[in-house]
Design a protein around this motif. Structure first.
Motif, PDB file in Angstrom:
ATOM      1  N   PHE A 130      -7.586  35.119  35.467  1.00  0.00           N
ATOM      2  CA  PHE A 130      -8.860  35.487  34.834  1.00  0.00           C
ATOM      3  C   PHE A 130      -9.376  36.817  35.389  1.00  0.00           C
ATOM      4  O   PHE A 130     -10.538  37.174  35.219  1.00  0.00           O
ATOM      5  CB  PHE A 130      -9.919  34.390  34.979  1.00  0.00           C
ATOM      6  N   CYS A 165      -5.072  33.446  30.981  1.00  0.00           N
ATOM      7  CA  CYS A 165      -6.325  32.673  30.913  1.00  0.00           C
ATOM      8  C   CYS A 165      -7.243  33.373  29.899  1.00  0.00           C
ATOM      9  O   CYS A 165      -7.366  34.607  29.904  1.00  0.00           O
ATOM     10  CB  CYS A 165      -6.985  32.633  32.296  1.00  0.00           C
ATOM     11  N   LEU A 167     -10.315  33.715  29.796  1.00  0.00           N
ATOM     12  CA  LEU A 167     -11.361  34.557  30.403  1.00  0.00           C
ATOM     13  C   LEU A 167     -10.831  35.974  30.656  1.00  0.00           C
ATOM     14  O   LEU A 167     -11.568  36.951  30.569  1.00  0.00           O
ATOM     15  CB  LEU A 167     -11.833  33.952  31.734  1.00  0.00           C
TER      16      LEU A 167
END
Ligand code: F2R
Ligand code: MG
Ligand code: MG
Length: 349
Positions: A130, A165, A167
């Motif tokens: 992330f 990820c 994010l």
């Protein structure tokens, strides 16, 4: 007068490199008093200083790979982009890469690798990174593609080569969108600018994977939207301290703690601010303010520099700053070439 489109393209990539080079001085610092920032910036104007030019880091090294790949392939080509990331890392591994992404870059160098997205998917026990490494290099996607949908699609795919990820890759899309809107002059209406970003992120964060990732990390259901709402709240306040910005938005290496922060820096510095010299234009204010937040300063200043550079254009960037930073001429050349490609019919939808 508002800058022309070519000036905005050049401002975006040169602004990104300047943020990286100038911000590198304070990366990881917890407390960065404004007078130290101004001292650092003042030294750039001193032609007699003997400490040489400021080096760029991984942020610019990878941004250049993205731009080179889009220009050479005249489209998004994941294998070509992955190969360029790996080759660049192999040539200059000391540019301050994130400790996790190094493993991905080593795996991407293998000629036997079939799926170039696979190494990123294996990171952090399969959860994926992330980090803000996808976002820090996302600006060229905003320059290469005409439609918002393409900017989102390809900046996400480009980030997924290292960050699986949501994010990480949604942060890259948010940064690319912010640069894209800024190139179109959207910062003339700051509230509409932030509302557009929120509505785009609402769509992206509805996605099943985004919902699962947010839950696994104990975040709210729509993490970027909620940060952007906080940006809006901070914009409405009469005064806001550095400490409040850090606690509300963050200044860290995670994309969630740095992309909305970079956007706030740009919005906050659209107007003159206490503590910053009156002679500073908007881009100088934005980069100074990003540095004063401490934390991941090279990356926050790089992202804010790209958005601000797209708004104010190349002529807003002091020559002394440009001469002090490694890689400015190359970034300017990439921006001019991306502008030429942007104007070609093959980039039409
Ligand atoms: N790495 C740095 N700066 C610190 C060290 C500089 C240098 N090594 C030195 O010697 O001083 N700066 C650069 O890294 C950031 C971009 O990082 P990127 O590309 O996202 O890398 P990575 O490794 O994927 O993620 C960064 C860190 O975030 C944490 N993290 C990410 N995902 C995680 C997860 N799922 N679970 C737990 N932690 C996660 C890890 O600590 C990663 O190492 C930019 O700031 C660039 O300037
Ligand atoms: Mg860096
Ligand atoms: Mg950084």
């Amino acid at each position: 007068a508002a800058p022309g489109v070519l000036s905005r393209f050049r401002g975006a990539l040169v602004g990104s490199v300047l943020g990286d080079c100038i911000g590198g001085e304070f990366e990881g610092a917890v407390d960065v008093p404004l007078d130290r920032v101004l001292q650092h910036l003042g030294a750039l104007e001193d032609e007699t200083r003997g400490d040489g030019i400021l080096q760029y880091s991984d942020d610019t090294a990878m941004m250049r790979c993205v731009a080179d790949s889009l220009l050479t392939r005249m489209a998004f080509d994941e294998r070509d982009m992955a190969r360029r990331f790996a080759k660049e890392y192999n040539l200059a591994p000391g540019r301050g890469y994130g400790s996790g992404v190094i493993q991905v870059l080593r795996k991407l160098a293998s000629p036997h690798l079939k799926d170039v997205f696979q190494p990123a998917q294996a990171q952090f026990g399969g959860r994926g990174s992330f980090g803000n490494g996808g976002a820090m290099r996302a600006a060229p996607f905003a320059l290469a593609f005409k439609s918002r949908a393409d900017v989102c699609k390809y900046s996400r795919l480009g980030a997924m080569l290292t960050h699986s990820c949501s994010l990480g890759y949604n942060g890259a899309a948010l940064q690319a969108l912010a640069v894209h809107l800024s190139l179109q002059g959207a910062l003339a209406l700051p509230k509409e600018f932030i509302n557009k970003l929120i509505s785009e992120m609402e769509e992206m964060e509805k996605d099943e994977k985004a919902q699962l990732d947010a839950k696994a990390l104990n975040l709210s259901e729509f993490p970027y939207c909620s940060r952007l709402h906080r940006v809006k709240e901070l914009m409405d306040r009469n005064s806001v301290s550095i400490e409040e910005v850090i606690s509300e938005l963050g200044n860290g290496i995670a994309a969630l703690q740095s992309v909305p922060t970079a956007i706030f820096c740009v919005l906050h510095c659209l107007e003159p601010r206490d503590g910053l010299p009156e002679r500073f234009g908007g881009l100088e204010r934005t980069i100074s303010y990003s540095l004063a937040l401490g934390g991941d300063t090279d990356t926050i200043a790089c992202m804010a520099g790209a958005i601000a550079g797209a708004h104010y254009g190349i002529d807003s960037i002091p020559q002394s700053w440009q001469k002090s930073c490694e890689g400015v001429e190359e970034a300017d050349d990439l921006a001019r070439r991306l502008y030429n490609f942007y104007c070609l019919p093959q980039f039409e939808e």
